[in-house]
Each structure stands twice: as C-alpha cells, then as structure tokens.
Design a protein around this motif. Structure first.
Motif, PDB file in Angstrom:
ATOM      1  N   GLY A 209       0.806  -1.211   0.000  1.00 25.87           N
ATOM      2  CA  GLY A 209       0.000   0.000   0.000  1.00 25.87           C
ATOM      3  C   GLY A 209       0.841   1.265   0.000  1.00 25.87           C
TER       4      GLY A 209
ATOM      5  N   CYS B 203       1.834   6.744  -7.092  1.00 26.27           N
ATOM      6  CA  CYS B 203       0.708   7.465  -7.709  1.00 26.27           C
ATOM      7  C   CYS B 203       0.855   8.926  -7.612  1.00 26.27           C
TER       8      CYS B 203
ATOM      9  N   THR C 175       2.422   1.624  -3.443  1.00 30.11           N
ATOM     10  CA  THR C 175       1.408   2.074  -4.389  1.00 30.11           C
ATOM     11  C   THR C 175       1.114   3.563  -4.204  1.00 30.11           C
ATOM     12  N   GLY C 176       1.008   3.980  -2.961  1.00 26.43           N
ATOM     13  CA  GLY C 176       0.753   5.398  -2.682  1.00 26.43           C
ATOM     14  C   GLY C 176       1.884   6.298  -3.138  1.00 26.43           C
TER      15      GLY C 176
END
Length: 83
Positions: free
Chosen positions: A76, A83, A79-80
């Motif tokens: 997570g 982005c 991914t953060g």
C-alpha cells in the motif's frame, strides 16, 4: 519512434477542437492503466518466483519453509508513493 507519432496525434486532436485538459486526462488514464497492469504482472511473477525458489532450495530430506507472503502495508505504501 512512437513519440513523434504521439505528438502528431495530440496536435491533430487539438486542431480538431479537443481541450488540453481532456488530452492530459487521456494520457494520465493510459499511464495509470499501464502501470496497474505492470504491477499486477509483477505480483504474479513474484509469487511464481517465490514458489520456484522454495522448490529449488528444498530437498527430499530437508524441506525449506520461507514465509515470503506479501506485506500489504508495504504494498500500500509503495502504491501510494508511485501514484
């Protein structure tokens, strides 16, 4: 090789009346979709590679156990950050 063709396509879209924000949104959507597909493929390859690694390290008399499960917090966070 593709960059000049992409630039020409974008210029043509602008000449036909497309709004710049819509072109930006199109390119962002395409980039996010490609990165999501790449990340999914990477996860599949990683899971396959872990199974292969355990099979290669194990013998008939000595079974190796490695807990190489996915840490969802790390995934997570990664991914953060991308982005």
């Amino acid at each position: 090789m593709r960059a000049p063709r992409r630039a020409a396509t974008n210029e043509l879209r602008l000449a036909l009346g497309a709004v710049r924000w819509r072109l930006v949104r199109l390119l962002l959507t395409e980039s996010l979709l490609l990165s999501a597909i790449g990340a999914g493929f990477g996860l599949l390859v990683a899971r396959w590679a872990v199974k292969l690694l355990v099979e290669q390290l194990s013998t008939q008399t000595n079974t190796v156990f490695l807990d190489l499960s996915i840490d969802w917090r790390v995934l997570g966070f990664t991914t953060g950050m991308t982005c």
